[in-house]
Write an enzyme that holds these catalytic residues in place. Structure first.
Site, mmCIF file in Angstrom:
data_model
loop_
_atom_site.group_PDB
_atom_site.id
_atom_site.type_symbol
_atom_site.label_atom_id
_atom_site.label_comp_id
_atom_site.label_asym_id
_atom_site.label_seq_id
_atom_site.Cartn_x
_atom_site.Cartn_y
_atom_site.Cartn_z
ATOM 1 N N CYS A 28 42.535 44.674 37.364
ATOM 2 C CA CYS A 28 41.292 44.203 37.167
ATOM 3 C C CYS A 28 40.258 45.444 36.897
ATOM 4 O O CYS A 28 40.416 46.356 37.552
ATOM 5 C CB CYS A 28 40.788 43.334 38.294
ATOM 6 S SG CYS A 28 41.880 42.059 38.766
ATOM 7 N N ASP A 29 39.140 44.832 36.196
ATOM 8 C CA ASP A 29 38.223 45.861 35.995
ATOM 9 C C ASP A 29 36.865 45.255 35.666
ATOM 10 O O ASP A 29 36.810 44.308 34.699
ATOM 11 C CB ASP A 29 38.415 46.995 34.842
ATOM 12 C CG ASP A 29 37.339 48.085 34.922
ATOM 13 O OD1 ASP A 29 37.623 49.051 35.520
ATOM 14 O OD2 ASP A 29 36.530 48.038 34.135
ATOM 15 N N SER A 30 35.711 45.505 36.413
ATOM 16 C CA SER A 30 34.626 44.816 36.175
ATOM 17 C C SER A 30 33.326 45.835 35.880
ATOM 18 O O SER A 30 33.447 46.860 36.300
ATOM 19 C CB SER A 30 34.082 44.138 37.562
ATOM 20 O OG SER A 30 34.962 43.258 38.057
ATOM 21 N N GLY B 86 37.734 41.920 33.563
ATOM 22 C CA GLY B 86 38.993 42.042 32.782
ATOM 23 C C GLY B 86 40.008 41.878 33.594
ATOM 24 O O GLY B 86 40.166 42.394 34.852
#
Length: 222
Positions: free
Chosen positions: A81-83, A118
């Site tokens: 995940c990436d924020s 994501g």
């Protein structure tokens, strides 16, 4: 049973998953996020950036597990995940320093911005990646306008320095969020509705991954 590997050091993501009935193995990707983002084609959409970062993290963790011949690679899913916060068309990650956090809050206070997260799910079987699914969620965050003393006190806690957009929803930063439009779990860092769909896309029902409460309590106490 299919294993679940969370490719993130985020305690907030881990807590979301545990509260939702999962018992993830945690592995940190150590991906150079700036290098991954810099290598993307010019003009890549913000949603494409966070998905690329999530994919890079999931792939790095999967590769490490396969290289180690870890037991889990017989059958598991790896989730990356990436924020990042999209403010005035610009993506913002972790501020890292109090000065940057203060500048960002000067722009965010009393306004709204979109928190993009994501997600990438890799299905690994017999030490090979056999399926992949990725997508992005977007949630609009409406920020309050903290008084200067409140903001100074918040930044002094160190909490906003290591999180995307210089705020949290599930910590002290929640005092300064008026409301959100969208998925709250995604703002915390991992969107449960989207991950459920992506798991289905790679052939895994989320209910297959649930563990009983006693096991979760024992694991959390370790």
């Amino acid at each position: 049973m299919t294993g679940f590997v969370l490719g993130s050091a985020s305690p907030a993501r881990l807590q979301v998953l545990r509260s939702a009935g999962l018992d993830p193995m945690v592995r940190v990707s150590h991906v150079d996020e700036d290098a991954v983002a810099a290598a993307l084609p010019a003009g890549t959409a913000p949603e494409g950036v966070v998905c690329a970062l999530a994919r890079a993290k999931a792939e790095a963790v999967a590769a490490a597990l396969i290289a180690e011949n870890a037991d889990v690679v017989a059958d598991c899913v790896v989730v990356g995940c990436d924020s990042m916060l999209l403010v005035d068309g610009e993506l913002q990650g972790k501020p890292l320093t109090p000065e940057v956090a203060l500048r960002r809050w000067a722009v965010m206070a009393g306004r709204s911005a979109d928190l993009l997260t994501g997600h990438c799910v890799l299905r690994v079987r017999q030490a090979q990646i056999v399926a992949e699914a990725a997508d992005c969620t977007g949630t609009t965050v409406h920020f309050a306008a903290p008084a200067a003393a409140e903001l100074d006190a918040y930044i002094a806690t160190g909490e906003p320095l290591q999180v995307a957009g210089a705020f949290t929803l599930d910590g002290r930063g929640g005092w300064f969020v008026d409301r959100i439009d969208g998925d709250p779990s995604s703002v915390i860092g991992i969107g449960l509705p989207l991950v459920r769909r992506l798991l289905g896309d790679v052939g895994v029902a989320v209910t297959q991954l649930w563990v009983d409460g006693a096991q979760l309590r024992a694991d959390a106490a370790r």
